[in-house]
Design an enzyme around this catalytic site. Sequence first.
Site, PDB file in Angstrom:
ATOM      1  N   SER A  12       0.826  -1.207   0.000  1.00 32.79           N
ATOM      2  CA  SER A  12       0.000   0.000   0.000  1.00 32.79           C
ATOM      3  C   SER A  12       0.863   1.261   0.000  1.00 32.79           C
ATOM      4  CB  SER A  12      -0.900   0.008   1.236  1.00 32.79           C
ATOM      5  OG  SER A  12      -0.091  -0.032   2.389  1.00 32.79           O
ATOM      6  N   GLY A  44      -5.175  -1.155   5.772  1.00 32.14           N
ATOM      7  CA  GLY A  44      -5.514  -1.934   6.968  1.00 32.14           C
ATOM      8  C   GLY A  44      -6.851  -1.651   7.603  1.00 32.14           C
ATOM      9  N   HIS A 187       5.203  -2.539   7.036  1.00 33.40           N
ATOM     10  CA  HIS A 187       5.668  -1.210   7.463  1.00 33.40           C
ATOM     11  C   HIS A 187       6.428  -1.297   8.796  1.00 33.40           C
ATOM     12  CE1 HIS A 187       2.860   0.428   4.489  1.00 33.40           C
ATOM     13  NE2 HIS A 187       3.322   1.642   4.733  1.00 33.40           N
TER      14      HIS A 187
HETATM   15  N1  DGL Z   1       2.293  -2.791   4.731  1.00 32.83           N
HETATM   16  C1  DGL Z   1       0.970  -3.241   4.828  1.00 32.83           C
HETATM   17  C2  DGL Z   1       0.798  -4.509   5.554  1.00 32.83           C
HETATM   18  O1  DGL Z   1       1.750  -5.251   5.581  1.00 32.83           O
HETATM   19  C3  DGL Z   1      -0.111  -2.290   4.651  1.00 32.83           C
HETATM   20  C4  DGL Z   1      -0.601  -1.553   5.778  1.00 32.83           C
HETATM   21  C5  DGL Z   1      -1.716  -0.627   5.446  1.00 32.83           C
HETATM   22  O2  DGL Z   1      -1.761  -0.095   4.345  1.00 32.83           O
HETATM   23  O3  DGL Z   1      -2.571  -0.449   6.325  1.00 32.83           O
HETATM   24  O4  DGL Z   1      -0.223  -4.827   6.075  1.00 32.83           O
END
Ligand code: DGL
Length: 266
Positions: A12, A44, A187
């Site tokens: 994302s 999320g 993230h």
């Molecule tokens: N990096 C993401 C994950 O691993 C996305 C988080 C998000 O966009 O809320 O869930």
Amino acid sequence: MSDNRPLGIFDSGLGGLTVVNAIKQKIPNEHIVYVGDTARVPYGNKSVQLIVKFSSQITQFLLEKDAKLIVVACNTASALALPTLQNEFNIPIIGVITPGANSAAELTKNNKVGVIGTIATINSKVYQKELFKINPLINTISQACPLFVPLVEEGLLEGPIVSAIIAHYIKNLDLSRIDTLILGCTHYPLLKPAIKKYINNLMLIDSADSIAKEAYLILKNNHIINDNTKQGQQDFYVTDSPSNFANIARRFLGYPIQNVKTAPIS
Ligand code: DGL
């Protein structure tokens, strides 16, 4: 025969760069096309339908870039969209959940694992189910940390605000019950130094290294490895303005990324 088509990797936003890093270490000669869906981050707290729709659109875009393997470098999309993508597209597609769960199951000594992730990932109970499949004796406790992704997207990785937010979520996890904590969002490894201050000596799992190994095995087993010994090229796309992404990505990757382009996905 060498296959120089790129790997398609998406998230994302910036989080999937943790996976790009690991893949670059493991298979440096592979070309990479990365998409960060910065116009629609965070995933999320969105519905399953939207997460599936966004993931499908990005996969389609990466196929148009001639990707030979898609790496879903996002736990939320892996938890909610991976089976649909695998049905819909005729190309190998892998996600981060199974590699992360496998690493945690291997490492835990007391069979008690904590998971932190987005609201959608935690509500899906995907890690709980995956860990149970690997070893039914494993107990899982989990906590959604919805403010972590905006912190990372803002490039706010340490300091008093970050510490206060980490403390706020971590206090809900009974750390004395677990010996292993899965960072169930790509993230979160960017917040690792800050998170480490709150978790004593728990083993921290992020799925980046394990998914890089899996990507390598898939390329090998499908005979689609790039044998060229030259360093692979990296192309970065975002769905909103590229400037902020390039700044924060440089801080994280340790090298400037040039020419971030806007992908026409909406
Ligand atoms: N990096 C993401 C994950 O691993 C996305 C988080 C998000 O966009 O809320 O869930």
